[in-house]
Scaffold this motif. Structure first.
Motif, PDB file in Angstrom:
ATOM      1  N   ALA A   1      28.381 -14.511  27.762  1.00 36.27           N
ATOM      2  CA  ALA A   1      28.243 -16.023  28.247  1.00 36.27           C
ATOM      3  C   ALA A   1      27.377 -16.983  28.363  1.00 36.27           C
ATOM      4  O   ALA A   1      26.601 -17.752  27.895  1.00 36.27           O
ATOM      5  CB  ALA A   1      29.083 -16.899  28.722  1.00 36.27           C
ATOM      6  N   VAL A   2      26.387 -16.044  29.405  1.00 37.12           N
ATOM      7  CA  VAL A   2      24.922 -16.490  29.808  1.00 37.12           C
ATOM      8  C   VAL A   2      24.115 -15.999  28.844  1.00 37.12           C
ATOM      9  O   VAL A   2      23.168 -17.055  27.994  1.00 37.12           O
ATOM     10  CB  VAL A   2      24.402 -16.316  30.858  1.00 37.12           C
ATOM     11  CG1 VAL A   2      23.012 -15.933  31.027  1.00 37.12           C
ATOM     12  CG2 VAL A   2      25.154 -16.788  31.878  1.00 37.12           C
ATOM     13  N   ARG A   3      24.231 -15.163  27.739  1.00 36.31           N
ATOM     14  CA  ARG A   3      23.064 -14.887  27.290  1.00 36.31           C
ATOM     15  C   ARG A   3      22.882 -15.454  25.864  1.00 36.31           C
ATOM     16  O   ARG A   3      22.385 -15.878  25.032  1.00 36.31           O
ATOM     17  CB  ARG A   3      23.522 -13.114  26.196  1.00 36.31           C
ATOM     18  CG  ARG A   3      22.130 -12.719  25.370  1.00 36.31           C
ATOM     19  CD  ARG A   3      22.499 -11.700  24.919  1.00 36.31           C
ATOM     20  NE  ARG A   3      22.133 -10.151  26.283  1.00 36.31           N
ATOM     21  CZ  ARG A   3      23.696  -9.606  26.956  1.00 36.31           C
ATOM     22  NH1 ARG A   3      24.718  -9.743  26.463  1.00 36.31           N
ATOM     23  NH2 ARG A   3      22.864  -8.194  27.890  1.00 36.31           N
ATOM     24  N   GLY A   4      24.208 -16.098  25.542  1.00 38.82           N
ATOM     25  CA  GLY A   4      24.642 -17.504  24.386  1.00 38.82           C
ATOM     26  C   GLY A   4      24.483 -18.086  25.226  1.00 38.82           C
ATOM     27  O   GLY A   4      23.444 -19.353  23.768  1.00 38.82           O
ATOM     28  N   ALA A   5      23.784 -18.667  26.048  1.00 40.07           N
ATOM     29  CA  ALA A   5      23.476 -20.069  26.448  1.00 40.07           C
ATOM     30  C   ALA A   5      21.777 -19.664  26.474  1.00 40.07           C
ATOM     31  O   ALA A   5      20.853 -20.914  26.005  1.00 40.07           O
ATOM     32  CB  ALA A   5      23.714 -20.641  27.839  1.00 40.07           C
ATOM     33  N   VAL A   6      21.433 -19.132  27.050  1.00 37.20           N
ATOM     34  CA  VAL A   6      20.214 -18.456  26.929  1.00 37.20           C
ATOM     35  C   VAL A   6      18.623 -18.536  25.430  1.00 37.20           C
ATOM     36  O   VAL A   6      18.151 -18.934  25.178  1.00 37.20           O
ATOM     37  CB  VAL A   6      19.781 -17.452  27.881  1.00 37.20           C
ATOM     38  CG1 VAL A   6      17.909 -16.616  27.850  1.00 37.20           C
ATOM     39  CG2 VAL A   6      20.168 -17.245  29.273  1.00 37.20           C
ATOM     40  N   GLY A   7      20.099 -17.664  24.745  1.00 35.51           N
ATOM     41  CA  GLY A   7      18.888 -17.987  22.753  1.00 35.51           C
ATOM     42  C   GLY A   7      17.936 -16.836  22.881  1.00 35.51           C
ATOM     43  O   GLY A   7      17.427 -15.849  24.066  1.00 35.51           O
TER      44      GLY A   7
ATOM     45  N   ARG B   1      17.106 -26.269  29.998  1.00 38.18           N
ATOM     46  CA  ARG B   1      17.885 -24.917  29.837  1.00 38.18           C
ATOM     47  C   ARG B   1      17.964 -25.095  30.960  1.00 38.18           C
ATOM     48  O   ARG B   1      19.651 -24.188  30.802  1.00 38.18           O
ATOM     49  CB  ARG B   1      16.987 -23.457  29.462  1.00 38.18           C
ATOM     50  CG  ARG B   1      16.842 -23.991  27.775  1.00 38.18           C
ATOM     51  CD  ARG B   1      17.940 -24.826  26.408  1.00 38.18           C
ATOM     52  NE  ARG B   1      20.103 -23.825  26.403  1.00 38.18           N
ATOM     53  CZ  ARG B   1      20.751 -24.367  25.801  1.00 38.18           C
ATOM     54  NH1 ARG B   1      20.676 -25.687  25.785  1.00 38.18           N
ATOM     55  NH2 ARG B   1      21.386 -23.849  26.077  1.00 38.18           N
ATOM     56  N   VAL B   2      17.487 -25.292  31.598  1.00 38.80           N
ATOM     57  CA  VAL B   2      18.554 -24.903  33.529  1.00 38.80           C
ATOM     58  C   VAL B   2      19.968 -25.385  33.381  1.00 38.80           C
ATOM     59  O   VAL B   2      20.541 -24.248  33.827  1.00 38.80           O
ATOM     60  CB  VAL B   2      17.385 -25.215  34.360  1.00 38.80           C
ATOM     61  CG1 VAL B   2      17.676 -24.558  35.954  1.00 38.80           C
ATOM     62  CG2 VAL B   2      16.102 -24.626  34.120  1.00 38.80           C
ATOM     63  N   GLY B   3      20.088 -25.977  33.801  1.00 34.60           N
ATOM     64  CA  GLY B   3      21.007 -27.294  34.059  1.00 34.60           C
ATOM     65  C   GLY B   3      22.090 -26.374  32.866  1.00 34.60           C
ATOM     66  O   GLY B   3      23.698 -25.251  33.011  1.00 34.60           O
ATOM     67  N   PRO B   4      22.260 -25.684  31.936  1.00 33.63           N
ATOM     68  CA  PRO B   4      22.985 -25.211  30.925  1.00 33.63           C
ATOM     69  C   PRO B   4      23.832 -24.150  31.135  1.00 33.63           C
ATOM     70  O   PRO B   4      24.778 -23.066  30.878  1.00 33.63           O
ATOM     71  CB  PRO B   4      23.051 -25.956  29.745  1.00 33.63           C
ATOM     72  CG  PRO B   4      22.250 -26.984  29.386  1.00 33.63           C
ATOM     73  CD  PRO B   4      21.524 -26.370  30.634  1.00 33.63           C
ATOM     74  N   VAL B   5      22.295 -23.425  30.920  1.00 32.92           N
ATOM     75  CA  VAL B   5      22.657 -21.824  31.582  1.00 32.92           C
ATOM     76  C   VAL B   5      23.498 -21.669  33.018  1.00 32.92           C
ATOM     77  O   VAL B   5      23.991 -20.701  33.457  1.00 32.92           O
ATOM     78  CB  VAL B   5      21.294 -21.496  31.134  1.00 32.92           C
ATOM     79  CG1 VAL B   5      21.610 -19.771  32.073  1.00 32.92           C
ATOM     80  CG2 VAL B   5      20.715 -21.716  30.482  1.00 32.92           C
TER      81      VAL B   5
ATOM     82  N   ALA C   1      30.470 -24.507  42.678  1.00 29.79           N
ATOM     83  CA  ALA C   1      31.745 -26.071  42.648  1.00 29.79           C
ATOM     84  C   ALA C   1      31.133 -26.825  41.456  1.00 29.79           C
ATOM     85  O   ALA C   1      31.168 -28.268  41.050  1.00 29.79           O
ATOM     86  CB  ALA C   1      32.728 -26.023  42.671  1.00 29.79           C
ATOM     87  N   MET C   2      29.783 -27.397  42.495  1.00 33.08           N
ATOM     88  CA  MET C   2      29.351 -29.227  41.686  1.00 33.08           C
ATOM     89  C   MET C   2      27.809 -28.668  41.127  1.00 33.08           C
ATOM     90  O   MET C   2      27.356 -29.865  41.228  1.00 33.08           O
ATOM     91  CB  MET C   2      28.629 -29.758  43.516  1.00 33.08           C
ATOM     92  CG  MET C   2      29.957 -29.849  44.650  1.00 33.08           C
ATOM     93  SD  MET C   2      29.398 -30.117  45.807  1.00 33.08           S
ATOM     94  CE  MET C   2      28.079 -31.928  45.753  1.00 33.08           C
ATOM     95  N   ALA C   3      27.589 -27.438  40.955  1.00 35.28           N
ATOM     96  CA  ALA C   3      26.728 -27.761  39.860  1.00 35.28           C
ATOM     97  C   ALA C   3      26.963 -28.012  38.756  1.00 35.28           C
ATOM     98  O   ALA C   3      25.935 -28.055  37.457  1.00 35.28           O
ATOM     99  CB  ALA C   3      26.092 -25.950  39.932  1.00 35.28           C
TER     100      ALA C   3
ATOM    101  N   VAL D   1      18.500 -31.006  36.297  1.00 36.68           N
ATOM    102  CA  VAL D   1      17.829 -30.388  37.031  1.00 36.68           C
ATOM    103  C   VAL D   1      16.970 -30.737  36.475  1.00 36.68           C
ATOM    104  O   VAL D   1      16.349 -31.027  36.285  1.00 36.68           O
ATOM    105  CB  VAL D   1      18.016 -29.487  36.951  1.00 36.68           C
ATOM    106  CG1 VAL D   1      16.879 -27.754  37.459  1.00 36.68           C
ATOM    107  CG2 VAL D   1      19.725 -28.259  37.555  1.00 36.68           C
ATOM    108  N   GLU D   2      15.337 -31.269  37.994  1.00 33.73           N
ATOM    109  CA  GLU D   2      14.273 -31.469  37.805  1.00 33.73           C
ATOM    110  C   GLU D   2      13.443 -30.428  38.078  1.00 33.73           C
ATOM    111  O   GLU D   2      13.318 -29.980  39.515  1.00 33.73           O
ATOM    112  CB  GLU D   2      13.872 -33.013  38.445  1.00 33.73           C
ATOM    113  CG  GLU D   2      15.069 -34.469  38.223  1.00 33.73           C
ATOM    114  CD  GLU D   2      14.771 -34.509  36.492  1.00 33.73           C
ATOM    115  OE1 GLU D   2      13.436 -33.942  36.252  1.00 33.73           O
ATOM    116  OE2 GLU D   2      15.691 -35.342  35.511  1.00 33.73           O
ATOM    117  N   PRO D   3      12.331 -30.099  37.118  1.00 36.43           N
ATOM    118  CA  PRO D   3      12.149 -29.070  37.372  1.00 36.43           C
ATOM    119  C   PRO D   3      11.077 -29.590  38.599  1.00 36.43           C
ATOM    120  O   PRO D   3      10.160 -28.535  39.282  1.00 36.43           O
ATOM    121  CB  PRO D   3      11.428 -28.718  36.868  1.00 36.43           C
ATOM    122  CG  PRO D   3      11.362 -29.668  35.505  1.00 36.43           C
ATOM    123  CD  PRO D   3      12.728 -30.210  35.901  1.00 36.43           C
ATOM    124  N   GLY D   4      10.133 -30.413  38.401  1.00 37.01           N
ATOM    125  CA  GLY D   4       8.601 -30.773  39.342  1.00 37.01           C
ATOM    126  C   GLY D   4       7.967 -30.311  39.331  1.00 37.01           C
ATOM    127  O   GLY D   4       7.263 -29.555  37.976  1.00 37.01           O
ATOM    128  N   SER D   5       6.923 -30.014  39.643  1.00 35.36           N
ATOM    129  CA  SER D   5       5.497 -28.563  39.826  1.00 35.36           C
ATOM    130  C   SER D   5       5.758 -28.077  41.022  1.00 35.36           C
ATOM    131  O   SER D   5       6.499 -28.033  41.790  1.00 35.36           O
ATOM    132  CB  SER D   5       4.758 -30.119  40.358  1.00 35.36           C
ATOM    133  OG  SER D   5       4.455 -30.276  40.806  1.00 35.36           O
TER     134      SER D   5
END
Length: 221
Positions: free
Chosen positions: A62-68, A113-117, A194-196, A201-205
């Motif tokens: 599943a993750v491999r499909g989301a990562v692409g 892509r962090v949030g979706p993955v 469960a809350m994720a 998600v904000e990557p910042g610096s």
């Protein structure tokens, strides 16, 4: 022949001064790293391992499909441990079950892509997220900028000290540079998973910290 000119008198040394300058340069994060795991328990080691392998396979697919094409997936750890329990006070401990944990790390070149993955991993069955960090792929220019700023601050402080002592700065006797980029990290465990889902998600610096230590010779004015 004309006589040789006498050498000009050199200023006498009056000691040394040691100063420190620090600087920080922030670089926008353009990479992310997620570490998540599948943890299973069973009465036998074989059952725990089999259940873990089956469930982890589903998560990885599943993750491999989301990562692409935006990143890579790597196994980063695997453990099999017995779970002990004492049946009654004073009795020896006995193995009552086995726990298997299989952890993988996903490195993303697209921080959007962090949030979706992460959501995909949790929904596919991952039951432990060890860490999530953001970093910049190239921090060299930022490090050079920080070195220049830290050096300027250290020299400015040295000049003030020298003037206060009635002296001037001479040659640099020693230079030391320390510091490195520091990635931002977020730890997520247990119930937090469960809350994720659907959480932005904000990557910042990424901060590049540098400290420069300078030692100058002090000379008379």
């Amino acid at each position: 022949l004309a006589p040789l000119a006498a050498p000009a008198p050199m200023a006498a040394d009056t000691g040394v001064v040691r100063v420190t300058g620090s600087a920080r340069v922030d670089v926008p994060a353009d990479r992310a790293r997620l570490a998540f795991a599948m943890e299973t328990e069973a009465r036998s080691a074989a059952d725990a391992a089999d259940a873990n392998a089956e469930r982890m396979q589903a998560v990885v697919e599943a993750v491999r499909g989301a990562v692409g094409d935006d990143g890579r997936i790597e196994t980063s750890g695997y453990s099999l441990q017995p779970i002990y329990n004492r049946p009654e006070p004073g009795a020896p401990q006995a193995i009552v079950a086995y726990r298997v944990q299989n952890q993988v790390v996903v490195t993303l070149t697209d921080v959007d892509r962090v949030g979706p993955v992460l959501d995909t991993a949790v929904r596919a069955g991952a039951n432990r997220v060890a860490s999530m960090s953001f970093f910049a792929a190239d921090t060299r220019a930022a490090r050079l900028e920080a070195i220049a700023a830290a050096t300027a601050r250290a020299r400015e402080e040295a000049e003030v000290l020298a003037a206060a002592l009635g002296a001037e700065l001479g040659s640099v006797l020693d230079v030391r540079v320390t510091g490195s980029p520091v990635a931002q990290g977020i730890m997520m465990r247990g119930a937090e998973m469960a809350m994720a889902a659907d959480t932005p998600v904000e990557p910042g610096s990424q901060a590049v910290d540098v400290t420069v230590n300078l030692t100058f010779r002090l000379v008379e004015r």
